[in-house]
Design an enzyme around this catalytic site. Sequence first.
Site, PDB file in Angstrom:
ATOM      1  N   TYR A 131      54.343 -14.608  -1.671  1.00 56.17           N
ATOM      2  CA  TYR A 131      54.707 -14.230   0.452  1.00 56.17           C
ATOM      3  C   TYR A 131      55.185 -12.865   0.207  1.00 56.17           C
ATOM      4  O   TYR A 131      54.212 -12.287   1.390  1.00 56.17           O
ATOM      5  CB  TYR A 131      55.602 -15.118   0.652  1.00 56.17           C
ATOM      6  CG  TYR A 131      56.677 -15.114   2.381  1.00 56.17           C
ATOM      7  CD1 TYR A 131      54.402 -15.202   3.082  1.00 56.17           C
ATOM      8  CD2 TYR A 131      57.204 -14.834   2.955  1.00 56.17           C
ATOM      9  CE1 TYR A 131      55.125 -15.131   4.361  1.00 56.17           C
ATOM     10  CE2 TYR A 131      57.043 -15.021   4.499  1.00 56.17           C
ATOM     11  CZ  TYR A 131      55.694 -14.659   4.809  1.00 56.17           C
ATOM     12  OH  TYR A 131      56.021 -14.596   6.582  1.00 56.17           O
TER      13      TYR A 131
ATOM     14  N   GLN B 119      54.053 -21.514  15.453  1.00 54.85           N
ATOM     15  CA  GLN B 119      55.711 -20.924  15.679  1.00 54.85           C
ATOM     16  C   GLN B 119      55.474 -19.307  17.167  1.00 54.85           C
ATOM     17  O   GLN B 119      55.975 -20.417  18.128  1.00 54.85           O
ATOM     18  CB  GLN B 119      56.844 -20.572  15.605  1.00 54.85           C
ATOM     19  CG  GLN B 119      57.008 -22.169  14.600  1.00 54.85           C
ATOM     20  CD  GLN B 119      58.177 -21.168  13.528  1.00 54.85           C
ATOM     21  OE1 GLN B 119      59.210 -22.024  14.270  1.00 54.85           O
ATOM     22  NE2 GLN B 119      58.582 -20.597  12.487  1.00 54.85           N
TER      23      GLN B 119
HETATM   24  N1  NAP Z   1      58.022 -18.230  10.613  1.00 56.92           N
HETATM   25  C1  NAP Z   1      59.640 -17.281   9.814  1.00 56.92           C
HETATM   26  O1  NAP Z   1      60.619 -17.943   9.970  1.00 56.92           O
HETATM   27  C2  NAP Z   1      59.277 -15.709   9.998  1.00 56.92           C
HETATM   28  C3  NAP Z   1      59.644 -15.007   9.711  1.00 56.92           C
HETATM   29  C4  NAP Z   1      59.207 -13.832   9.725  1.00 56.92           C
HETATM   30  C5  NAP Z   1      57.945 -13.208   9.928  1.00 56.92           C
HETATM   31  N2  NAP Z   1      57.164 -13.851  10.590  1.00 56.92           N
HETATM   32  C6  NAP Z   1      55.628 -13.734  10.533  1.00 56.92           C
HETATM   33  O2  NAP Z   1      55.861 -13.865  11.472  1.00 56.92           O
HETATM   34  C7  NAP Z   1      54.397 -14.798  12.268  1.00 56.92           C
HETATM   35  C8  NAP Z   1      54.374 -15.806  12.521  1.00 56.92           C
HETATM   36  O3  NAP Z   1      54.580 -16.964  12.136  1.00 56.92           O
HETATM   37  P1  NAP Z   1      55.179 -18.141  12.496  1.00 56.92           P
HETATM   38  O4  NAP Z   1      56.027 -18.612  12.279  1.00 56.92           O
HETATM   39  O5  NAP Z   1      54.785 -18.291  14.157  1.00 56.92           O
HETATM   40  O6  NAP Z   1      53.907 -19.021  11.224  1.00 56.92           O
HETATM   41  P2  NAP Z   1      52.930 -20.172  11.307  1.00 56.92           P
HETATM   42  O7  NAP Z   1      54.252 -20.981  12.564  1.00 56.92           O
HETATM   43  O8  NAP Z   1      53.508 -21.116  10.127  1.00 56.92           O
HETATM   44  O9  NAP Z   1      51.730 -20.979  12.137  1.00 56.92           O
HETATM   45  C9  NAP Z   1      50.735 -19.638  11.136  1.00 56.92           C
HETATM   46  C10 NAP Z   1      49.629 -19.793  11.879  1.00 56.92           C
HETATM   47  O10 NAP Z   1      48.976 -19.252  10.679  1.00 56.92           O
HETATM   48  C11 NAP Z   1      47.091 -19.818  11.089  1.00 56.92           C
HETATM   49  N3  NAP Z   1      46.903 -19.741   9.534  1.00 56.92           N
HETATM   50  C12 NAP Z   1      46.855 -20.524   8.358  1.00 56.92           C
HETATM   51  N4  NAP Z   1      46.342 -20.309   7.726  1.00 56.92           N
HETATM   52  C13 NAP Z   1      44.707 -19.461   8.598  1.00 56.92           C
HETATM   53  C14 NAP Z   1      44.245 -20.085   8.204  1.00 56.92           C
HETATM   54  N5  NAP Z   1      43.077 -19.732   6.579  1.00 56.92           N
HETATM   55  N6  NAP Z   1      42.929 -19.670   9.478  1.00 56.92           N
HETATM   56  C15 NAP Z   1      43.380 -19.543  10.371  1.00 56.92           C
HETATM   57  N7  NAP Z   1      44.922 -19.288  10.400  1.00 56.92           N
HETATM   58  C16 NAP Z   1      45.553 -20.037   9.604  1.00 56.92           C
HETATM   59  C17 NAP Z   1      47.888 -21.739  11.190  1.00 56.92           C
HETATM   60  O11 NAP Z   1      47.179 -21.996  11.830  1.00 56.92           O
HETATM   61  P3  NAP Z   1      47.642 -23.814  11.354  1.00 56.92           P
HETATM   62  O12 NAP Z   1      48.342 -24.539  12.281  1.00 56.92           O
HETATM   63  O13 NAP Z   1      46.076 -24.253  11.525  1.00 56.92           O
HETATM   64  O14 NAP Z   1      47.775 -23.993  10.555  1.00 56.92           O
HETATM   65  C18 NAP Z   1      49.233 -20.244  12.819  1.00 56.92           C
HETATM   66  O15 NAP Z   1      48.095 -21.143  13.841  1.00 56.92           O
HETATM   67  C19 NAP Z   1      53.741 -14.558  10.487  1.00 56.92           C
HETATM   68  O16 NAP Z   1      52.832 -13.051  10.289  1.00 56.92           O
HETATM   69  C20 NAP Z   1      54.362 -14.329   9.851  1.00 56.92           C
HETATM   70  O17 NAP Z   1      54.733 -13.702   9.056  1.00 56.92           O
HETATM   71  C21 NAP Z   1      57.663 -15.554  10.393  1.00 56.92           C
END
Ligand code: NAP
Length: 303
Positions: A133, A16
Amino acid sequence: MSKTAAPILLFGHSGQLGWELRRTMAPLGAVVSAGVDGADHHVDLTDAEALDILVHELRPALMVNATAYTAVDKAESQEALAFRINAEAVGQMGKLGAELDIPVLHFSTDYVFSGAGDRPWKENDQPDPQSVYGRSKLAGEQALLGSRAETLILRTAWVYGARGSNFLLTMLRLFAQKDRIGVVSDQFGAPTWSRMLAEAAAQVLAQCRTPEGSFSFGLHNGEIFHLTAAGQASWHEFAQAILEMTNEDCIVEAISTEQYPTDAVRPAYSVLNNDSLWDAFGVRLPHWRHGLALCMEELLDKR
Ligand SMILES: NC(=O)c1ccc[n+]([C@@H]2O[C@H](COP(=O)([O-])OP(=O)(O)OC[C@H]3O[C@@H](n4cnc5c(N)ncnc54)[C@H](OP(=O)(O)O)[C@@H]3O)[C@@H](O)[C@H]2O)c1
């Protein structure tokens, strides 16, 4: 490759936030991605050697880590994998950053806090994660801060956007399928549009870019900042606000956390205080309702 020509290396381009960062960081320099599907460089973060080789070969000007193992409930039974991606790989980025003089911008989460409280969490409040997590993300922060690389950490929360798996898209699907749904009304946070988060992060980075095209966090090296939309809502209020921006007919019933059991414990009060980032960089996000309206405008336009 000279330092000025070195690219920004983005991890998590398909997520995202990463998907938006690819666009918002473009004015700062060439952005190359490392990841699994469709990345410029294939690197699975479970493969420490691949990460090592790529960073040594590419020698980027900056590493931006938007990856995470974000399956909060699954993490309860996949602890080792969650820690590999959210902690060990982040520590490894830090070690590489320290060794090769490459700053690292990293994203973390409200889940590092317990959620017990009723005032917005400040950066130096005591972390006390209640889930695998949350513990893995806190371990990632600590590994990075302990690495001696130049680092900046942005903690965010309740991220949604037009892509990926998130609350907004789930609600839009359910509104179209069901007459009545129950949504938790006793957990509070600030719904944050991934686009605005990525734009704010790029604005921060623009202030850390030297005229030669390298990056330095200067006085803010090693600091954590909170970055979410302003205001607060329960999931129920957020769902209701989404519904009001559609033509769907659905009743959104308020339910309690107890009525919606999940494997992982979620923080009840997850609102973050964003004042420090404003004081340091003059950057902050508007009220969550504003972000939601803009995101919905774009989504409904596409549909
Ligand atoms: N979503 C939320 O509500 C939220 C809230 C607080 C903080 N955050 C933080 O914000 C940041 C971005 O979150 P997001 O919501 O954008 O997460 P997301 O949509 O779940 O995307 C996660 C990314 O990590 C990649 N990834 C996961 N496992 C991997 C691996 N083994 N090797 C390489 N890439 C890998 C995924 O690749 P694939 O697509 O190939 O799996 C994807 O590009 C993170 O640090 C998260 O902890 C998110």
